[in-house]
Design a protein around this motif. Structure first.
Motif, mmCIF file in Angstrom:
data_model
loop_
_atom_site.group_PDB
_atom_site.id
_atom_site.type_symbol
_atom_site.label_atom_id
_atom_site.label_comp_id
_atom_site.label_asym_id
_atom_site.label_seq_id
_atom_site.Cartn_x
_atom_site.Cartn_y
_atom_site.Cartn_z
ATOM 1 N N ASP A 1 0.869 -1.193 0.000
ATOM 2 C CA ASP A 1 0.000 0.000 0.000
ATOM 3 C C ASP A 1 0.896 1.230 0.000
ATOM 4 O O ASP A 1 1.814 1.341 0.811
ATOM 5 C CB ASP A 1 -0.909 0.012 1.233
ATOM 6 N N ILE A 2 0.628 2.173 -0.898
ATOM 7 C CA ILE A 2 1.474 3.359 -1.007
ATOM 8 C C ILE A 2 1.427 4.211 0.260
ATOM 9 O O ILE A 2 2.415 4.857 0.632
ATOM 10 C CB ILE A 2 1.083 4.199 -2.246
ATOM 11 N N HIS A 3 0.278 4.205 0.953
ATOM 12 C CA HIS A 3 0.178 4.977 2.195
ATOM 13 C C HIS A 3 1.086 4.404 3.278
ATOM 14 O O HIS A 3 1.669 5.148 4.074
ATOM 15 C CB HIS A 3 -1.273 5.003 2.685
ATOM 16 N N LEU A 4 1.223 3.090 3.299
ATOM 17 C CA LEU A 4 2.131 2.444 4.251
ATOM 18 C C LEU A 4 3.578 2.836 3.946
ATOM 19 O O LEU A 4 4.356 3.132 4.858
ATOM 20 C CB LEU A 4 1.961 0.930 4.178
ATOM 21 N N ALA A 5 3.926 2.878 2.657
ATOM 22 C CA ALA A 5 5.277 3.273 2.267
ATOM 23 C C ALA A 5 5.564 4.720 2.664
ATOM 24 O O ALA A 5 6.653 5.038 3.161
ATOM 25 C CB ALA A 5 5.453 3.090 0.760
ATOM 26 N N LEU A 6 4.575 5.599 2.466
ATOM 27 C CA LEU A 6 4.755 7.002 2.842
ATOM 28 C C LEU A 6 4.928 7.148 4.351
ATOM 29 O O LEU A 6 5.730 7.967 4.820
ATOM 30 C CB LEU A 6 3.553 7.828 2.355
ATOM 31 N N TRP A 7 4.194 6.343 5.112
ATOM 32 C CA TRP A 7 4.308 6.403 6.579
ATOM 33 C C TRP A 7 5.716 6.011 7.026
ATOM 34 O O TRP A 7 6.313 6.663 7.886
ATOM 35 C CB TRP A 7 3.279 5.474 7.208
ATOM 36 N N PHE A 8 6.267 4.962 6.417
ATOM 37 C CA PHE A 8 7.622 4.528 6.777
ATOM 38 C C PHE A 8 8.655 5.565 6.360
ATOM 39 O O PHE A 8 9.626 5.833 7.088
ATOM 40 C CB PHE A 8 7.943 3.173 6.150
#
Length: 248
Positions: free
Chosen positions: A93-100
Motif C-alpha cells: 500500500d502506497i500509504h504504508l510506504a509514505l508512513w515509513f
C-alpha cells in the motif's frame, strides 16, 4: 586473519531503538491488515516479501564478510533494511510506504548513530593541548592524530578504527590523539582540512617530533575508504612497532 574486536551497539540507544521499533511495526501492521488483504492478490505480496527477506539476508552475509568495522556493517544494513521495507510497502500500500518514509525522516532528523564506545582509547586533545605538542614536543616521538567531527556520519562509521589501532600499536614511541573539529572548527584551517569538502573527515595526520610527516587522506582525496589495514600501511605502524621493540 586479523582478529576483530567485537563491540555490539547498545539497543537502548535511541538511534537503534527507534529503527528496531519501526522495523517490527511492519509485522504488526501486516498482521492487523491481513484479513483485509486476504485475496488472490496476496500471494504476490507474500511472495515479494519472502524474496525481499531472502535478498536482505544474502546481502547481510556478503556485507559481514567484506565490512571491516561493526559500525559500518550496522549502518549499511540499516540503510538496506529501510530500502527493502519501503520497497515492499509500495507493493502492499502506497500509504504504508509514505508512513515509513516519514518515520525514517524523523529518526534521521532527531537521532544519529552513536560512535564506538568499546575497548581502546586515544587522548582527547583540545587546540591548546595540540598546539603545545606541536611547539614544545612531548614524551612520544610520534603522534597519530585523528581530526574528526562527532556529527559526521563517516566519522561515526570509522570511530572504532583509531581505538583498535591504539590497542595494537600504542607504546612509548607512538601515541594516539583525537581532535573534534565539531567542537573546534577553527583548527581545521590550521591543518589544511576543508570541512565542506567530501572525504576530508576524518583526516589522520602523523607527527614526528611535532612536525607533520604524513596524512591520510591527502588534501584532495579521490577515494578515502578508511580501514585499519590502509592506515597501518600508510603510516607504517608495523615498522614503528618493530623499531620500538628493537630499541630504535
Amino acid at each position: 586473519m586479523e582478529a576483530r574486536i567485537l563491540y555490539v551497539p547498545v539497543v537502548s540507544e535511541p538511534y537503534y531503538l527507534f529503527h528496531l521499533l519501526t522495523f517490527f511495526s511492519y509485522f504488526s501492521i501486516r498482521l492487523a491488515t491481513y484479513s483485509h488483504l486476504n485475496s488472490p492478490d496476496t500471494f504476490f505480496t507474500d511472495h515479494s516479501e519472502l524474496q525481499a527477506f531472502l535478498a536482505f539476508v544474502t546481502l547481510g552475509v556478503v556485507k559481514v564478510v567484506k565490512e571491516e568495522t561493526w559500525d559500518g556493517f550496522v549502518a549499511d544494513m540499516l540503510l538496506f533494511a529501510k530500502l527493502f521495507l519501503v520497497g515492499i510497502s509500495l507493493v502492499v500500500d502506497i500509504h504504508l510506504a509514505l508512513w515509513f518514509m516519514m518515520t525514517f525522516l524523523v529518526i534521521y532528523l532527531f537521532t544519529q548513530q552513536p560512535a564506538y564506545m568499546g575497548l581502546g582509547s586515544a587522548t582527547q586533545l583540545t587546540p591548546l593541548q595540540l598546539e603545545t605538542l606541536l611547539t614544545e614536543g612531548g614524551t612520544s616521538r610520534f603522534w597519530l592524530v585523528e581530526f574528526r567531527s562527532s556529527i559526521s556520519s563517516s566519522c561515526i562509521r570509522t570511530s572504532r578504527v583509531l581505538p583498535e589501532l591504539y590497542i595494537t600499536f600504542s607504546n612509548k614511541n607512538i601515541s594516539f590523539g583525537v581532535v573534534d573539529l565539531g567542537l573546534f572548527p577553527n583548527v581545521a584551517a590550521r591543518f589544511g582540512i576543508s570541512l565542506g569538502v567530501p572525504g576530508q573527515l576524518p583526516t589522520y595526520i602523523l607527527f614526528e617530533n611535532a612536525e607533520e610527516v604524513s596524512r591520510f587522506p591527502d588534501m584532495h582525496p579521490k577515494s578515502s575508504n578508511i580501514t585499519k589495514k590502509r592506515l597501518c600501511q600508510h603510516f607504517e605502524l608495523d615498522k614503528h612497532l618493530l623499531d620500538y621493540i628493537g630499541g630504535k
